[in-house]
Design a protein around this motif. Structure first.
Motif, mmCIF file in Angstrom:
data_model
loop_
_atom_site.group_PDB
_atom_site.id
_atom_site.type_symbol
_atom_site.label_atom_id
_atom_site.label_comp_id
_atom_site.label_asym_id
_atom_site.label_seq_id
_atom_site.Cartn_x
_atom_site.Cartn_y
_atom_site.Cartn_z
ATOM 1 N N GLU A 1 0.818 -1.207 0.000
ATOM 2 C CA GLU A 1 0.000 0.000 0.000
ATOM 3 C C GLU A 1 0.852 1.257 0.000
ATOM 4 O O GLU A 1 0.443 2.295 -0.526
ATOM 5 N N ALA A 2 2.143 1.152 0.553
ATOM 6 C CA ALA A 2 3.055 2.302 0.541
ATOM 7 C C ALA A 2 3.850 2.403 -0.744
ATOM 8 O O ALA A 2 4.637 3.345 -0.931
ATOM 9 N N GLY A 3 3.714 1.450 -1.673
ATOM 10 C CA GLY A 3 4.441 1.477 -2.945
ATOM 11 C C GLY A 3 5.851 0.965 -2.837
ATOM 12 O O GLY A 3 6.685 1.262 -3.693
ATOM 13 N N ILE A 4 6.118 0.217 -1.789
ATOM 14 C CA ILE A 4 7.468 -0.313 -1.570
ATOM 15 C C ILE A 4 7.438 -1.813 -1.773
ATOM 16 O O ILE A 4 6.624 -2.520 -1.181
ATOM 17 N N GLY A 5 8.421 -2.251 -2.642
ATOM 18 C CA GLY A 5 8.505 -3.678 -2.874
ATOM 19 C C GLY A 5 7.426 -4.152 -3.802
ATOM 20 O O GLY A 5 6.453 -3.458 -4.107
ATOM 21 N N GLY A 6 7.644 -5.353 -4.301
ATOM 22 C CA GLY A 6 6.669 -5.946 -5.188
ATOM 23 C C GLY A 6 6.700 -5.328 -6.567
ATOM 24 O O GLY A 6 7.446 -4.385 -6.844
ATOM 25 N N SER A 7 5.933 -5.829 -7.400
ATOM 26 C CA SER A 7 5.863 -5.326 -8.769
ATOM 27 C C SER A 7 4.416 -5.318 -9.187
ATOM 28 O O SER A 7 3.798 -6.364 -9.339
ATOM 29 N N ARG A 8 3.907 -4.125 -9.264
ATOM 30 C CA ARG A 8 2.516 -3.986 -9.687
ATOM 31 C C ARG A 8 2.482 -3.064 -10.884
ATOM 32 O O ARG A 8 2.948 -1.929 -10.817
ATOM 33 N N SER A 9 2.029 -3.505 -11.979
ATOM 34 C CA SER A 9 1.940 -2.715 -13.209
ATOM 35 C C SER A 9 0.498 -2.655 -13.640
ATOM 36 O O SER A 9 -0.155 -3.683 -13.795
ATOM 37 N N SER A 10 0.065 -1.435 -13.808
ATOM 38 C CA SER A 10 -1.288 -1.268 -14.296
ATOM 39 C C SER A 10 -1.294 -1.267 -15.809
ATOM 40 O O SER A 10 -0.235 -1.218 -16.472
ATOM 41 N N ALA A 11 -2.441 -1.319 -16.393
ATOM 42 C CA ALA A 11 -2.563 -1.274 -17.852
ATOM 43 C C ALA A 11 -2.013 0.035 -18.399
ATOM 44 O O ALA A 11 -1.412 0.079 -19.485
ATOM 45 N N ASP A 12 -2.196 1.132 -17.659
ATOM 46 C CA ASP A 12 -1.647 2.427 -18.123
ATOM 47 C C ASP A 12 -0.125 2.404 -18.158
ATOM 48 O O ASP A 12 0.505 2.953 -19.083
ATOM 49 N N ASP A 13 0.511 1.770 -17.150
ATOM 50 C CA ASP A 13 1.989 1.676 -17.137
ATOM 51 C C ASP A 13 2.492 0.893 -18.324
ATOM 52 O O ASP A 13 3.462 1.284 -19.004
ATOM 53 N N ILE A 14 1.861 -0.238 -18.618
ATOM 54 C CA ILE A 14 2.293 -1.068 -19.751
ATOM 55 C C ILE A 14 2.102 -0.322 -21.063
ATOM 56 O O ILE A 14 2.956 -0.356 -21.975
ATOM 57 N N PHE A 15 1.022 0.366 -21.228
ATOM 58 C CA PHE A 15 0.766 1.116 -22.455
ATOM 59 C C PHE A 15 1.816 2.213 -22.648
ATOM 60 O O PHE A 15 2.285 2.489 -23.759
ATOM 61 N N ALA A 16 2.234 2.863 -21.534
ATOM 62 C CA ALA A 16 3.285 3.899 -21.620
ATOM 63 C C ALA A 16 4.605 3.302 -22.073
ATOM 64 O O ALA A 16 5.360 3.898 -22.884
ATOM 65 N N GLU A 17 4.934 2.075 -21.599
ATOM 66 C CA GLU A 17 6.156 1.406 -22.036
ATOM 67 C C GLU A 17 6.108 1.116 -23.530
ATOM 68 O O GLU A 17 7.106 1.275 -24.252
ATOM 69 N N GLY B 1 8.633 2.622 -26.643
ATOM 70 C CA GLY B 1 9.455 1.670 -27.376
ATOM 71 C C GLY B 1 10.479 1.005 -26.507
ATOM 72 O O GLY B 1 11.495 0.522 -26.993
ATOM 73 N N GLU B 2 10.290 0.968 -25.222
ATOM 74 C CA GLU B 2 11.233 0.334 -24.329
ATOM 75 C C GLU B 2 11.101 -1.177 -24.433
ATOM 76 O O GLU B 2 10.021 -1.707 -24.695
ATOM 77 N N PRO B 3 12.265 -1.851 -24.261
ATOM 78 C CA PRO B 3 12.184 -3.316 -24.284
ATOM 79 C C PRO B 3 11.394 -3.821 -23.093
ATOM 80 O O PRO B 3 11.296 -3.168 -22.060
ATOM 81 N N ALA B 4 10.829 -4.979 -23.278
ATOM 82 C CA ALA B 4 10.037 -5.556 -22.203
ATOM 83 C C ALA B 4 10.908 -5.876 -21.024
ATOM 84 O O ALA B 4 12.032 -6.334 -21.176
ATOM 85 N N LYS B 5 10.428 -5.587 -19.874
ATOM 86 C CA LYS B 5 11.152 -5.880 -18.659
ATOM 87 C C LYS B 5 11.043 -7.356 -18.323
ATOM 88 O O LYS B 5 9.969 -7.918 -18.375
ATOM 89 N N ALA B 6 12.259 -7.907 -18.049
ATOM 90 C CA ALA B 6 12.254 -9.325 -17.670
ATOM 91 C C ALA B 6 11.783 -9.471 -16.243
ATOM 92 O O ALA B 6 12.178 -8.690 -15.370
ATOM 93 N N LEU B 7 10.929 -10.455 -16.035
ATOM 94 C CA LEU B 7 10.450 -10.727 -14.692
ATOM 95 C C LEU B 7 11.543 -11.393 -13.904
ATOM 96 O O LEU B 7 12.246 -12.269 -14.399
ATOM 97 N N PRO B 8 11.800 -10.995 -12.704
ATOM 98 C CA PRO B 8 12.859 -11.605 -11.912
ATOM 99 C C PRO B 8 12.579 -13.071 -11.653
ATOM 100 O O PRO B 8 11.470 -13.464 -11.350
ATOM 101 N N GLY B 9 13.671 -13.867 -11.892
ATOM 102 C CA GLY B 9 13.537 -15.301 -11.674
ATOM 103 C C GLY B 9 13.975 -15.673 -10.291
ATOM 104 O O GLY B 9 14.327 -14.820 -9.487
ATOM 105 N N PRO B 10 14.051 -16.946 -10.052
ATOM 106 C CA PRO B 10 14.427 -17.390 -8.728
ATOM 107 C C PRO B 10 15.845 -16.994 -8.389
ATOM 108 O O PRO B 10 16.146 -16.723 -7.255
ATOM 109 N N GLY B 11 16.774 -16.955 -9.416
ATOM 110 C CA GLY B 11 18.166 -16.646 -9.123
ATOM 111 C C GLY B 11 18.573 -15.265 -9.541
ATOM 112 O O GLY B 11 19.764 -14.998 -9.754
ATOM 113 N N ALA B 12 17.637 -14.399 -9.747
ATOM 114 C CA ALA B 12 17.967 -13.038 -10.230
ATOM 115 C C ALA B 12 18.804 -12.332 -9.214
ATOM 116 O O ALA B 12 18.550 -12.403 -8.020
#
Length: 249
Positions: free
Chosen positions: A207-223, A227-238
């Protein structure tokens, strides 16, 4: 007064009170029976009155016929005298004498019957009025008796009703307090479970915006628009170099 005399008086007084109570309890039933007896007697009086009226009417017609016959014989006697038939006139006079004696007797009897009829008619009418009045009063007494019985029942049970209502209110308050205590324990248990699992802390960080990864549809559309490359989702060994691999080359 001796002790035995006082005791006898007390017993006699108790018997009188019991008899009066029994009479009072049966008062309405006694009144109904007396009214029925009065109505039966009234019906008999009506029947007797009808018989007197019928006799009076029959006697009245006979008196009228006798008077008419007397008048006719008188005219005939006068005509016989005018015709010189004194013998016929005397015979008519003898018959008129007998008829007038009967007429006088019938007129006296008719007068007596008419007097008895008028007196009996007034008595019947007065009795009918009294019975109707008593019937109305009896209905009123019955209604009052029912009302008094209801009021007595309410008065006798009033204290008990208040006591039962007070007990019910106390039970209701106890149930409400028990429910409130149970609800408090359930809420406290839920909070303790959240603290033990750390879910409450994670929820507060998100709720404080710390940690985690939350992307709304507006954020993805802005990316996409940038023309930014897609962000890789962190894996287990990232974030940890693989063994045997030089990160410089």
């Amino acid at each position: 007064m001796s002790v035995w005399g006082k005791l006898f008086s007390a017993v006699r007084g108790g018997i009188n009170e019991a008899a009066e109570s029994a009479a009072d309890a049966q008062a309405l039933r006694i009144l109904d029976q007396e009214l029925r007896d009065a109505e039966t007697a009234l019906q008999k009086a009506r029947s007797d009155l009808a018989g007197i009226m019928a006799t009076a009417k029959t006697l009245g017609r006979r008196v009228e016929e006798a008077r008419a016959k007397d008048a006719k014989d008188l005219d005939s006697a006068r005509a016989a005298m005018a015709a010189g038939r004194e013998d016929l006139a005397r015979q008519l006079a003898d018959r008129m004498s007998r008829n007038r004696a009967d007429l006088t007797r019938d007129e006296a009897e008719l007068q007596r019957l008419q007097g008895a009829q008028a007196q009996m008619l007034r008595a019947v009418q007065d009795t009918e009025t009294r019975i109707q009045t008593m019937r109305r009063e009896a209905e009123s007494v019955k209604a009052n008796e029912s009302l008094l019985r209801a009021q007595t029942a309410i008065a006798s049970s009033h204290a008990g009703v208040n006591s039962r209502l007070g007990s019910a209110m106390e039970s209701l308050e106890r149930v409400k307090k028990r429910q409130e205590a149970l609800a408090g324990r359930l809420e406290a248990g839920a909070e303790l479970q959240a603290l033990a699992s750390g879910s409450s802390l994670d929820q507060a960080l998100l709720e404080a915006g710390i940690g985690g990864s939350r992307s709304s549809a507006d954020d993805i559309f802005a990316e996409i628009a940038r023309g930014e490359p897609a962000k890789a989702l962190p894996g287990p060994g990232a974030g940890t170099p693989a063994l045997g691999h030089d990160p410089k080359g």
